[in-house]
Design an enzyme around this catalytic site. Structure first.
Site, PDB file in Angstrom:
ATOM      1  N   CYS A 118       0.815  -1.223   0.000  1.00 51.64           N
ATOM      2  CA  CYS A 118       0.000   0.000   0.000  1.00 51.64           C
ATOM      3  C   CYS A 118       0.847   1.272   0.000  1.00 51.64           C
ATOM      4  O   CYS A 118       0.321   2.363  -0.238  1.00 51.64           O
ATOM      5  CB  CYS A 118      -0.953   0.005   1.190  1.00 51.64           C
ATOM      6  SG  CYS A 118      -2.084  -1.387   1.178  1.00 51.64           S
ATOM      7  N   HIS A 260      -3.299   6.870   2.717  1.00 48.57           N
ATOM      8  CA  HIS A 260      -3.739   5.567   2.201  1.00 48.57           C
ATOM      9  C   HIS A 260      -5.118   5.229   2.762  1.00 48.57           C
ATOM     10  O   HIS A 260      -5.350   5.289   3.974  1.00 48.57           O
ATOM     11  CB  HIS A 260      -2.726   4.495   2.585  1.00 48.57           C
ATOM     12  CG  HIS A 260      -3.219   3.124   2.302  1.00 48.57           C
ATOM     13  ND1 HIS A 260      -3.661   2.752   1.049  1.00 48.57           N
ATOM     14  CD2 HIS A 260      -3.389   2.044   3.099  1.00 48.57           C
ATOM     15  CE1 HIS A 260      -4.059   1.501   1.097  1.00 48.57           C
ATOM     16  NE2 HIS A 260      -3.920   1.044   2.322  1.00 48.57           N
ATOM     17  N   ASN A 290     -10.221  -0.289  -0.101  1.00 46.32           N
ATOM     18  CA  ASN A 290      -8.759  -0.183  -0.026  1.00 46.32           C
ATOM     19  C   ASN A 290      -8.181  -0.735  -1.337  1.00 46.32           C
ATOM     20  O   ASN A 290      -8.212  -1.941  -1.571  1.00 46.32           O
ATOM     21  CB  ASN A 290      -8.263  -0.992   1.179  1.00 46.32           C
ATOM     22  CG  ASN A 290      -6.756  -0.993   1.313  1.00 46.32           C
ATOM     23  OD1 ASN A 290      -6.029  -0.613   0.403  1.00 46.32           O
ATOM     24  ND2 ASN A 290      -6.276  -1.435   2.469  1.00 46.32           N
TER      25      ASN A 290
HETATM   26  O1  UT7 Z   1      -3.857  -1.649   3.453  1.00 40.58           O
HETATM   27  C1  UT7 Z   1      -2.889  -2.090   4.369  1.00 40.58           C
HETATM   28  C2  UT7 Z   1      -3.241  -1.619   5.680  1.00 40.58           C
HETATM   29  N1  UT7 Z   1      -4.437  -2.306   6.145  1.00 40.58           N
HETATM   30  C3  UT7 Z   1      -5.078  -1.773   7.149  1.00 40.58           C
HETATM   31  O2  UT7 Z   1      -4.726  -0.708   7.579  1.00 40.58           O
HETATM   32  C4  UT7 Z   1      -6.217  -2.538   7.787  1.00 40.58           C
HETATM   33  C5  UT7 Z   1      -6.172  -2.260   9.263  1.00 40.58           C
HETATM   34  N2  UT7 Z   1      -7.157  -3.005  10.031  1.00 40.58           N
HETATM   35  C6  UT7 Z   1      -8.460  -2.708  10.018  1.00 40.58           C
HETATM   36  O3  UT7 Z   1      -8.909  -1.837   9.302  1.00 40.58           O
HETATM   37  C7  UT7 Z   1      -9.362  -3.434  10.981  1.00 40.58           C
HETATM   38  O4  UT7 Z   1      -8.573  -4.124  11.936  1.00 40.58           O
HETATM   39  C8  UT7 Z   1     -10.299  -4.435  10.281  1.00 40.58           C
HETATM   40  C9  UT7 Z   1     -11.341  -3.681   9.492  1.00 40.58           C
HETATM   41  C10 UT7 Z   1      -9.499  -5.365   9.375  1.00 40.58           C
HETATM   42  C11 UT7 Z   1     -11.021  -5.278  11.303  1.00 40.58           C
HETATM   43  O5  UT7 Z   1     -11.757  -4.444  12.188  1.00 40.58           O
HETATM   44  P1  UT7 Z   1     -11.626  -4.655  13.768  1.00 40.58           P
HETATM   45  O6  UT7 Z   1     -12.535  -3.711  14.380  1.00 40.58           O
HETATM   46  O7  UT7 Z   1     -10.162  -4.566  14.102  1.00 40.58           O
HETATM   47  O8  UT7 Z   1     -12.178  -6.102  13.929  1.00 40.58           O
HETATM   48  P2  UT7 Z   1     -11.496  -7.369  14.578  1.00 40.58           P
HETATM   49  O9  UT7 Z   1     -10.536  -7.986  13.627  1.00 40.58           O
HETATM   50  O10 UT7 Z   1     -10.980  -7.018  15.942  1.00 40.58           O
HETATM   51  O11 UT7 Z   1     -12.730  -8.307  14.740  1.00 40.58           O
HETATM   52  C12 UT7 Z   1     -13.831  -7.936  15.592  1.00 40.58           C
HETATM   53  C13 UT7 Z   1     -14.977  -8.900  15.341  1.00 40.58           C
HETATM   54  C14 UT7 Z   1     -14.523 -10.351  15.285  1.00 40.58           C
HETATM   55  O12 UT7 Z   1     -15.531 -11.157  15.845  1.00 40.58           O
HETATM   56  P3  UT7 Z   1     -15.413 -11.685  17.359  1.00 40.58           P
HETATM   57  O13 UT7 Z   1     -14.133 -12.473  17.407  1.00 40.58           O
HETATM   58  O14 UT7 Z   1     -15.366 -10.474  18.211  1.00 40.58           O
HETATM   59  O15 UT7 Z   1     -16.649 -12.530  17.509  1.00 40.58           O
HETATM   60  C15 UT7 Z   1     -14.443 -10.640  13.820  1.00 40.58           C
HETATM   61  O16 UT7 Z   1     -14.608 -11.993  13.514  1.00 40.58           O
HETATM   62  O17 UT7 Z   1     -15.547  -8.610  14.054  1.00 40.58           O
HETATM   63  C16 UT7 Z   1     -15.607  -9.818  13.305  1.00 40.58           C
HETATM   64  N3  UT7 Z   1     -15.512  -9.492  11.894  1.00 40.58           N
HETATM   65  C17 UT7 Z   1     -16.593  -9.283  11.123  1.00 40.58           C
HETATM   66  N4  UT7 Z   1     -17.894  -9.293  11.398  1.00 40.58           N
HETATM   67  C18 UT7 Z   1     -18.754  -9.034  10.393  1.00 40.58           C
HETATM   68  C19 UT7 Z   1     -14.407  -9.351  11.137  1.00 40.58           C
HETATM   69  N5  UT7 Z   1     -14.738  -9.052   9.868  1.00 40.58           N
HETATM   70  C20 UT7 Z   1     -16.097  -9.004   9.837  1.00 40.58           C
HETATM   71  C21 UT7 Z   1     -17.033  -8.747   8.827  1.00 40.58           C
HETATM   72  N6  UT7 Z   1     -18.332  -8.760   9.135  1.00 40.58           N
HETATM   73  N7  UT7 Z   1     -16.681  -8.436   7.548  1.00 40.58           N
END
Ligand code: UT7
Length: 345
Positions: A118, A260, A290
């Site tokens: 990225c 980004h 993204n």
């Molecule tokens: O481009 C390179 C750089 N990339 C980035 O900067 C991405 C950075 N990271 C992020 O933007 C976020 O961490 C994400 C969007 C990837 C994830 O969001 P989060 O708030 O950090 O979620 P999490 O990974 O902590 O997951 C929280 C919950 C989990 O469920 P449990 O374990 O709490 O039951 C996930 O399984 O959200 C769940 N989850 C979803 N639920 C519904 C993860 N993806 C989804 C989804 N729909 N698409």
């Protein structure tokens, strides 16, 4: 005044097909509400079977050249350097850039790829600007193009929700450092200790193609979202601040940041760290997701086309991605009319 690389053309390209959150939710265990509140994304574009990264790169580059011509620039025959920033090249070998230059009819110009995920576009800008200031090139096409839909696990609701395909391109010409559009400096960095946070494990020399299918899931892109989120906020904020110090701009003198486009919560946190209001941070991820190396030039083209970036503004571009890598540059926004992807809206 010293010689500098000056931005004089801007173009973008998107595939024809947009996938909305609702359409994703019909296939995967997710909801429009989760995606919007956790990321700010409403839709993303995906290429059709048979399409490849270079197809988007060529279109974005043609539009950037058209934009440069509208601004009174010279013909395409003067381009003597093409750099394509991508982590989804058409093939592992050779690079995508020579084919892009060939299809654009640019002749036997220097052409190579930059792989910094990225942050690729910022790294490619730095490479092109350095070659221009050194006199090794006079007019460069710098393209950020990625098609992550081709490497995402079809069953991974998180990465499927975030990533989209696209391309953005700029034309850089040799000019003077006091002109609007001159790239005023760079801050670049990396931390290979974080290589496993954003990765495709199989397909390279470490886990090479053997004729057998790779271990479960290793052919797909994988990301540790939470750690990446924290690293993105810290490294984009710190890189942008180092760049401001280098360029001699105080925080309050900065008009706009094009960062980004990974997650709107990351964008707001970076803005906060830099003492900016939310409207000073360019946001277009709601429409495109993204788009990896395409993210910054696509956001610039949208913001300039919407009148959100206007000539004379002090602008910082900052990126963060796999590697880990990060990088920033600064410019006074020039009088450039972007030629945008018609499928944007
Ligand atoms: O481009 C390179 C750089 N990339 C980035 O900067 C991405 C950075 N990271 C992020 O933007 C976020 O961490 C994400 C969007 C990837 C994830 O969001 P989060 O708030 O950090 O979620 P999490 O990974 O902590 O997951 C929280 C919950 C989990 O469920 P449990 O374990 O709490 O039951 C996930 O399984 O959200 C769940 N989850 C979803 N639920 C519904 C993860 N993806 C989804 C989804 N729909 N698409």
């Amino acid at each position: 005044m010293s010689r500098a690389a000056v931005l004089c053309g801007l173009g973008s390209a998107l595939p024809a097909t947009a996938v909305t959150n609702e359409e994703l939710a019909a296939r995967l265990d997710t909801t429009d509400r989760w995606i919007r509140t956790r990321t700010g994304i409403g839709q993303r574009y995906v290429i059709a079977p048979g399409e490849a990264t270079s197809d988007l790169a060529v279109t974005a580059a043609e539009r950037a050249l058209e934009s440069a011509r509208r601004g009174g620039g010279d013909g395409t025959d003067e381009v003597d350097l093409v750099i394509v920033a991508t982590s989804t090249p058409d093939r592992p070998c050779p690079a995508t850039a020579p084919g892009v230059a060939h299809r654009l009819g640019l002749g036997k110009v220097a052409a190579f790829d930059v792989a910094a995920v990225c942050t690729g576009f910022v790294y490619a800008l730095a490479a092109a600007a350095s070659m221009i200031t050194a006199g090794a090139a006079h007019r460069a096409l710098v393209v950020g193009a990625d098609t992550f839909s081709t490497i995402l696990d079809p069953t991974d609701r998180t990465t499927r929700a975030i990533f989209g395909d696209g391309a953005g391109a700029v034309v850089l010409r040799a000019g003077e450092a006091d002109e609007p559009g001159a790239l005023l400096g760079f801050d670049l960095g990396s931390d290979g200790g974080g290589a496993d946070l954003i990765t495709v494990r199989a397909g390279g020399s470490r886990q090479r193609a053997s004729g057998l299918p790779p271990a479960e899931g290793d052919q797909w892109f994988a990301m540790e979202g939470r750690s990446v989120f924290t690293e993105a906020v810290i490294n984009m904020s710190e890189s942008a601040q180092r760049l401001l110090d280098r360029v001699g701009w105080k925080q309050g003198e900065l008009d706009k940041v094009v960062a980004h486009q990974a997650n709107v919560r990351i964008l707001h946190a970076v803005g906060e760290q830099l003492g900016l209001e939310q409207q000073q941070i360019v946001v277009n991820l709601d429409r495109v997701g993204n788009t990896v190396a395409a993210s910054i030039p696509l956001a610039m083209a949208d913001a300039a086309g919407d009148g959100d970036l206007v000539p004379g503004q002090r602008v910082v571009l900052t990126g963060f991605g796999g590697g880990l890598t990060w990088g920033s540059t600064a410019l006074i926004w020039p009088d450039v009319e972007p030629v945008r992807a018609p499928a944007h809206r």
